[in-house]
Write an enzyme that holds these catalytic residues in place. Structure first.
Site, PDB file in Angstrom:
ATOM      1  N   LYS A  13       0.870  -1.210  -0.101  1.00 14.94           N
ATOM      2  CA  LYS A  13       0.052  -0.090  -0.142  1.00 14.94           C
ATOM      3  C   LYS A  13       0.829   1.308   0.144  1.00 14.94           C
ATOM      4  CE  LYS A  13      -2.074  -1.272   3.888  1.00 14.94           C
ATOM      5  NZ  LYS A  13      -1.369  -2.396   4.199  1.00 14.94           N
ATOM      6  N   ARG A  88     -10.110   0.663   7.816  1.00 13.96           N
ATOM      7  CA  ARG A  88      -9.290  -0.641   8.178  1.00 13.96           C
ATOM      8  C   ARG A  88     -10.554  -1.403   9.151  1.00 13.96           C
ATOM      9  NH1 ARG A  88      -3.440   0.267   8.223  1.00 13.96           N
ATOM     10  NH2 ARG A  88      -2.681  -1.477   9.276  1.00 13.96           N
ATOM     11  N   ARG A 127      11.783  -5.502   4.775  1.00 17.22           N
ATOM     12  CA  ARG A 127      11.745  -4.164   4.544  1.00 17.22           C
ATOM     13  C   ARG A 127      12.345  -3.079   5.560  1.00 17.22           C
ATOM     14  NH1 ARG A 127       5.681  -1.897   5.626  1.00 17.22           N
ATOM     15  NH2 ARG A 127       6.046  -2.841   7.633  1.00 17.22           N
ATOM     16  N   ARG A 160      10.967  -1.101  10.974  1.00 16.99           N
ATOM     17  CA  ARG A 160       9.749  -0.571  11.918  1.00 16.99           C
ATOM     18  C   ARG A 160       9.975  -1.583  13.067  1.00 16.99           C
ATOM     19  NH1 ARG A 160       4.733   0.442   8.174  1.00 16.99           N
ATOM     20  NH2 ARG A 160       3.909  -0.887   9.773  1.00 16.99           N
ATOM     21  N   ARG A 171      -0.496  -8.927  12.856  1.00 20.92           N
ATOM     22  CA  ARG A 171      -1.044  -7.736  12.280  1.00 20.92           C
ATOM     23  C   ARG A 171      -1.896  -8.640  10.960  1.00 20.92           C
ATOM     24  NH1 ARG A 171       4.217  -5.165  10.909  1.00 20.92           N
ATOM     25  NH2 ARG A 171       3.320  -4.269   9.052  1.00 20.92           N
TER      26      ARG A 171
HETATM   27  P1  AP5 Z   1       4.849  -1.807   1.791  1.00 21.43           P
HETATM   28  O1  AP5 Z   1       4.445  -1.013   0.427  1.00 21.43           O
HETATM   29  O2  AP5 Z   1       5.563  -1.018   3.150  1.00 21.43           O
HETATM   30  O3  AP5 Z   1       3.448  -2.319   2.274  1.00 21.43           O
HETATM   31  P2  AP5 Z   1       2.298  -1.854   3.115  1.00 21.43           P
HETATM   32  O4  AP5 Z   1       0.872  -2.562   2.479  1.00 21.43           O
HETATM   33  O5  AP5 Z   1       2.196  -0.391   3.230  1.00 21.43           O
HETATM   34  O6  AP5 Z   1       2.747  -2.492   4.514  1.00 21.43           O
HETATM   35  P3  AP5 Z   1       2.528  -2.036   5.990  1.00 21.43           P
HETATM   36  O7  AP5 Z   1       3.228  -2.838   6.844  1.00 21.43           O
HETATM   37  O8  AP5 Z   1       2.785  -0.617   5.994  1.00 21.43           O
HETATM   38  O9  AP5 Z   1       1.221  -1.993   6.199  1.00 21.43           O
HETATM   39  P4  AP5 Z   1       0.421  -2.031   7.590  1.00 21.43           P
HETATM   40  O10 AP5 Z   1      -1.121  -2.054   7.246  1.00 21.43           O
HETATM   41  O11 AP5 Z   1       0.457  -3.355   8.485  1.00 21.43           O
HETATM   42  O12 AP5 Z   1       1.149  -0.862   8.278  1.00 21.43           O
HETATM   43  P5  AP5 Z   1       0.313   0.558   8.775  1.00 21.43           P
HETATM   44  O13 AP5 Z   1       1.502   1.545   8.827  1.00 21.43           O
HETATM   45  O14 AP5 Z   1      -0.635   0.886   7.963  1.00 21.43           O
HETATM   46  O15 AP5 Z   1       5.682  -2.722   1.231  1.00 21.43           O
HETATM   47  C1  AP5 Z   1       6.236  -3.920   2.233  1.00 21.43           C
HETATM   48  C2  AP5 Z   1       7.538  -4.263   1.703  1.00 21.43           C
HETATM   49  O16 AP5 Z   1       7.402  -5.102   0.226  1.00 21.43           O
HETATM   50  C3  AP5 Z   1       8.544  -3.297   1.379  1.00 21.43           C
HETATM   51  O17 AP5 Z   1       9.837  -3.708   1.546  1.00 21.43           O
HETATM   52  C4  AP5 Z   1       8.502  -3.149  -0.311  1.00 21.43           C
HETATM   53  O18 AP5 Z   1       9.776  -2.579  -0.800  1.00 21.43           O
HETATM   54  C5  AP5 Z   1       8.042  -4.431  -0.635  1.00 21.43           C
HETATM   55  N1  AP5 Z   1       7.381  -4.352  -1.637  1.00 21.43           N
HETATM   56  C6  AP5 Z   1       6.023  -3.753  -1.952  1.00 21.43           C
HETATM   57  N2  AP5 Z   1       5.401  -4.218  -3.245  1.00 21.43           N
HETATM   58  C7  AP5 Z   1       6.312  -5.063  -3.721  1.00 21.43           C
HETATM   59  C8  AP5 Z   1       6.198  -5.770  -4.682  1.00 21.43           C
HETATM   60  N3  AP5 Z   1       5.061  -6.013  -5.629  1.00 21.43           N
HETATM   61  N4  AP5 Z   1       6.904  -7.083  -5.038  1.00 21.43           N
HETATM   62  C9  AP5 Z   1       8.138  -7.198  -4.113  1.00 21.43           C
HETATM   63  N5  AP5 Z   1       8.242  -6.254  -2.997  1.00 21.43           N
HETATM   64  C10 AP5 Z   1       7.290  -5.340  -2.704  1.00 21.43           C
HETATM   65  O19 AP5 Z   1      -0.226   0.264  10.359  1.00 21.43           O
HETATM   66  C11 AP5 Z   1       0.762   0.082  11.280  1.00 21.43           C
HETATM   67  C12 AP5 Z   1      -0.062   0.095  12.566  1.00 21.43           C
HETATM   68  O20 AP5 Z   1      -0.907   1.258  12.930  1.00 21.43           O
HETATM   69  C13 AP5 Z   1      -1.306  -0.893  12.758  1.00 21.43           C
HETATM   70  O21 AP5 Z   1      -0.844  -2.199  12.803  1.00 21.43           O
HETATM   71  C14 AP5 Z   1      -2.220  -0.339  13.712  1.00 21.43           C
HETATM   72  O22 AP5 Z   1      -1.742  -0.442  14.858  1.00 21.43           O
HETATM   73  C15 AP5 Z   1      -1.922   1.147  13.438  1.00 21.43           C
HETATM   74  N6  AP5 Z   1      -2.995   1.577  12.189  1.00 21.43           N
HETATM   75  C16 AP5 Z   1      -2.660   2.103  11.021  1.00 21.43           C
HETATM   76  N7  AP5 Z   1      -3.929   2.571  10.398  1.00 21.43           N
HETATM   77  C17 AP5 Z   1      -4.875   2.167  11.316  1.00 21.43           C
HETATM   78  C18 AP5 Z   1      -6.347   1.967  11.129  1.00 21.43           C
HETATM   79  N8  AP5 Z   1      -7.131   2.807  10.045  1.00 21.43           N
HETATM   80  N9  AP5 Z   1      -7.034   1.604  12.197  1.00 21.43           N
HETATM   81  C19 AP5 Z   1      -6.431   1.244  13.140  1.00 21.43           C
HETATM   82  N10 AP5 Z   1      -5.311   1.140  13.322  1.00 21.43           N
HETATM   83  C20 AP5 Z   1      -4.412   1.653  12.602  1.00 21.43           C
END
Ligand code: AP5
Length: 221
Positions: A13, A88, A127, A160, A171
């Site tokens: 994402k 979410r 990552r 992270r 997660r």
């Molecule tokens: P990346 O692009 O970083 O993936 P992502 O989907 O953004 O993963 P996240 O871990 O950031 O998502 P998340 O939803 O757990 O975290 P968030 O910060 O939102 O890609 C991942 C890796 O893969 C990278 O190394 C990239 O280079 C590689 N990659 C990408 N695409 C690729 C491809 N096609 N091929 C190969 N490699 C690839 O949330 C963190 C925490 O915050 C949550 O756990 C929760 O506690 C809180 N939180 C955030 N939002 C909310 C919400 N709306 N409600 C409640 N709690 C929330």
């Protein structure tokens, strides 16, 4: 135009939101990044969120919705937003519908990236992120030029805190339980575009751009 990126942790994402922002001039609003910024600034919100983030749980809806509502009220969000990691839960999705409706807007398209769990785990384990610009790298799939250093900011990359093996699995489980139902929520509204997220970063990007262009040209998602 208001776009939502939907997918499990590690689906890409953040990576795709940044790339889409280069094609469609819309700000990226990442709830995860907003929480991490609040944490870095040692605010009350950051302290509250940390408890949940460290466990791999979702931050409560009312806290998350209030934070996103405040962010999208800023002037740069007036023409639309690329939402990354929000909504979410169904309650968050309904709140987003209400927030946008007050401005005569609605979610135009939800881009769902489908990726299997073993691939998610491999991506999260490799990552590395820039603490300054937030650019995301992967040791195998998207490596930096000089190991451990951001290509753009030239500062040391970090892993992270919630990318430990145990938290990653939690997660993903939380995603399947609480966020995956959003696929049906948006499918029922005819807003879901599903993309194979296991392709290369460039191929996923092309597929997403195509889906957005189809909608902005008035075609079906
Ligand atoms: P990346 O692009 O970083 O993936 P992502 O989907 O953004 O993963 P996240 O871990 O950031 O998502 P998340 O939803 O757990 O975290 P968030 O910060 O939102 O890609 C991942 C890796 O893969 C990278 O190394 C990239 O280079 C590689 N990659 C990408 N695409 C690729 C491809 N096609 N091929 C190969 N490699 C690839 O949330 C963190 C925490 O915050 C949550 O756990 C929760 O506690 C809180 N939180 C955030 N939002 C909310 C919400 N709306 N409600 C409640 N709690 C929330």
């Amino acid at each position: 135009m208001d776009l939502v990126l939907l997918g499990a942790p590690g689906a890409g994402k953040g990576t795709q939101a940044s790339l889409l922002g280069e094609v469609f001039p819309l700000p990226r609003v990442s709830s995860g990044d907003l929480f991490r910024a609040a944490l870095a600034n040692q605010t009350e919100l950051g302290r509250k969120a940390k408890v949940y983030m460290d466990r791999g749980e979702l931050v409560p809806d009312e806290v998350t919705i209030a934070m996103v509502a405040e962010r999208i009220a800023e002037p740069d969000c007036a023409q639309g937003v690329i939402f990354d990691g929000f909504p979410r839960t169904v309650a968050q999705a309904q709140a987003l519908d209400d927030l946008l409706a007050r401005q005569g807007r609605r979610v135009d398209l939800v881009l769902y990236m489908r990726v299997a769990t073993p691939v998610l785990l491999e991506r999260l384990a490799g990552r590395w992120t820039c603490p300054q610009c937030g650019r995301v790298y992967h040791r195998v799939y998207s490596p930096e030029q000089v190991q451990g250093v951001c290509d753009d900011c030239h500062v040391a990359l970090y892993q992270r805190a919630d990318d430990t093996a145990e938290t990653q699995s939690r997660r993903i489980a939380v995603y399947l339980e609480q966020t995956a139902p959003l696929q049906d929520y948006y499918r029922a509204k005819g807003l879901l575009a599903e993309v194979d997220g296991e392709q290369t970063i460039e191929a996923v990007h092309r597929a997403l751009v195509e889906a957005v262009r189809a909608v902005s040209a008035g075609g079906a998602a």
